[in-house]
Design a protein around this motif. Structure first.
Motif, PDB file in Angstrom:
ATOM      1  N   ASN A  30       0.808  -1.205   0.000  1.00  0.00           N
ATOM      2  CA  ASN A  30       0.000   0.000   0.000  1.00  0.00           C
ATOM      3  C   ASN A  30       0.843   1.258   0.000  1.00  0.00           C
ATOM      4  N   LYS A  31       0.704   2.000  -1.064  1.00  0.00           N
ATOM      5  CA  LYS A  31       1.381   3.288  -1.187  1.00  0.00           C
ATOM      6  C   LYS A  31       0.406   4.442  -1.019  1.00  0.00           C
ATOM      7  N   SER A  32      -0.885   4.177  -1.237  1.00  0.00           N
ATOM      8  CA  SER A  32      -1.898   5.223  -1.097  1.00  0.00           C
ATOM      9  C   SER A  32      -3.232   4.575  -0.784  1.00  0.00           C
ATOM     10  N   SER A  33      -4.201   5.417  -0.479  1.00  0.00           N
ATOM     11  CA  SER A  33      -5.524   4.900  -0.156  1.00  0.00           C
ATOM     12  C   SER A  33      -6.396   4.712  -1.392  1.00  0.00           C
ATOM     13  N   ALA A  34      -5.882   5.035  -2.568  1.00  0.00           N
ATOM     14  CA  ALA A  34      -6.703   4.985  -3.777  1.00  0.00           C
ATOM     15  C   ALA A  34      -7.327   3.611  -4.011  1.00  0.00           C
ATOM     16  N   ALA A  35      -6.590   2.548  -3.802  1.00  0.00           N
ATOM     17  CA  ALA A  35      -7.141   1.205  -3.980  1.00  0.00           C
ATOM     18  C   ALA A  35      -7.466   0.550  -2.650  1.00  0.00           C
ATOM     19  N   THR A  36      -6.798   0.972  -1.601  1.00  0.00           N
ATOM     20  CA  THR A  36      -6.958   0.317  -0.311  1.00  0.00           C
ATOM     21  C   THR A  36      -8.363   0.470   0.246  1.00  0.00           C
ATOM     22  N   ALA A  56     -14.938  -3.525   0.239  1.00  0.00           N
ATOM     23  CA  ALA A  56     -15.382  -4.785  -0.374  1.00  0.00           C
ATOM     24  C   ALA A  56     -15.384  -5.905   0.658  1.00  0.00           C
ATOM     25  N   VAL A  57     -14.341  -5.958   1.487  1.00  0.00           N
ATOM     26  CA  VAL A  57     -14.301  -6.964   2.556  1.00  0.00           C
ATOM     27  C   VAL A  57     -15.503  -6.790   3.480  1.00  0.00           C
ATOM     28  N   SER A  58     -15.794  -5.546   3.847  1.00  0.00           N
ATOM     29  CA  SER A  58     -16.943  -5.265   4.722  1.00  0.00           C
ATOM     30  C   SER A  58     -18.243  -5.712   4.081  1.00  0.00           C
ATOM     31  N   ASN A  59     -18.409  -5.419   2.820  1.00  0.00           N
ATOM     32  CA  ASN A  59     -19.639  -5.789   2.114  1.00  0.00           C
ATOM     33  C   ASN A  59     -19.781  -7.295   1.978  1.00  0.00           C
ATOM     34  N   ILE A  60     -18.674  -7.980   1.708  1.00  0.00           N
ATOM     35  CA  ILE A  60     -18.718  -9.442   1.623  1.00  0.00           C
ATOM     36  C   ILE A  60     -19.077 -10.026   2.984  1.00  0.00           C
ATOM     37  N   ALA A  61     -18.511  -9.457   4.046  1.00  0.00           N
ATOM     38  CA  ALA A  61     -18.803  -9.951   5.399  1.00  0.00           C
ATOM     39  C   ALA A  61     -20.274  -9.787   5.742  1.00  0.00           C
ATOM     40  N   ALA A  62     -20.868  -8.698   5.306  1.00  0.00           N
ATOM     41  CA  ALA A  62     -22.263  -8.414   5.653  1.00  0.00           C
ATOM     42  C   ALA A  62     -23.271  -9.116   4.737  1.00  0.00           C
ATOM     43  N   THR A  77      -0.540   8.598   8.073  1.00  0.00           N
ATOM     44  CA  THR A  77      -0.944   9.923   7.614  1.00  0.00           C
ATOM     45  C   THR A  77      -2.389   9.950   7.136  1.00  0.00           C
ATOM     46  N   ASP A  78      -2.857   8.835   6.637  1.00  0.00           N
ATOM     47  CA  ASP A  78      -4.240   8.789   6.171  1.00  0.00           C
ATOM     48  C   ASP A  78      -5.060   7.978   7.155  1.00  0.00           C
ATOM     49  N   LYS A  79      -5.631   8.628   8.133  1.00  0.00           N
ATOM     50  CA  LYS A  79      -6.426   7.959   9.169  1.00  0.00           C
ATOM     51  C   LYS A  79      -7.673   7.307   8.584  1.00  0.00           C
ATOM     52  N   THR A  80      -8.060   7.741   7.397  1.00  0.00           N
ATOM     53  CA  THR A  80      -9.261   7.183   6.770  1.00  0.00           C
ATOM     54  C   THR A  80      -9.118   5.679   6.569  1.00  0.00           C
ATOM     55  N   ILE A  81      -7.929   5.219   6.213  1.00  0.00           N
ATOM     56  CA  ILE A  81      -7.720   3.783   6.013  1.00  0.00           C
ATOM     57  C   ILE A  81      -7.938   3.040   7.332  1.00  0.00           C
ATOM     58  N   ALA A  82      -7.406   3.580   8.416  1.00  0.00           N
ATOM     59  CA  ALA A  82      -7.580   2.934   9.720  1.00  0.00           C
ATOM     60  C   ALA A  82      -9.049   2.906  10.127  1.00  0.00           C
TER      61      ALA A  82
END
Length: 122
Positions: free
Chosen positions: A21-27, A33-39, A72-77
């Motif tokens: 992971n270098k950026s949040s663009a794909a992460t 997607a993981v969340s949606n599959i889980a639900a 730096t990108d808390k959004t991913i966390a």
């Protein structure tokens, strides 16, 4: 089609590896997607997600990095925390032991963003 599902899990695993992971663009879309599959379908596919423990380890790593304040990108966390919660709702085995410590750390860490703490507690 159930035959395509393992390849989706493998693709998500690759996308979510912290070292890739270098950026949040794909992460972020991969975490969602993981969340949606889980639900989906009352958690029918959660066993496939947690059988690949590297997905759980990646989510844990993103949460931990966010909790320590070095991310730096808390959004991913925050997204990883939401995804962990989605998985926890459907887990039927001891896999929760991988996720719970990082969620607790995010909750009590002085360096966690308020949004991360909020997501960890929900």
């Amino acid at each position: 089609d159930d035959n395509s599902y393992p390849s989706i899990v493998q693709a998500l695993d690759s996308c979510l590896r912290v070292e890739n992971n270098k950026s949040s663009a794909a992460t972020i879309p991969c975490i969602r997607a993981v969340s949606n599959i889980a639900a989906a379908f009352q958690g029918r596919y959660v066993p496939d997600l947690i059988a690949n423990s590297s997905i759980l380890q990646s989510l844990t790593a993103f949460i931990e990095i966010g909790a320590t304040g070095t991310f730096t990108d808390k959004t991913i966390a925050i997204e990883a925390t939401w995804s962990a919660g989605s998985i926890l709702l459907e887990i039927n085995d001891d896999s929760y032991k991988i996720l719970i410590p990082s969620l607790c750390h995010a909750l009590v860490s002085n360096t966690s963003a308020l949004a991360l703490k909020r997501e960890a507690i929900s």
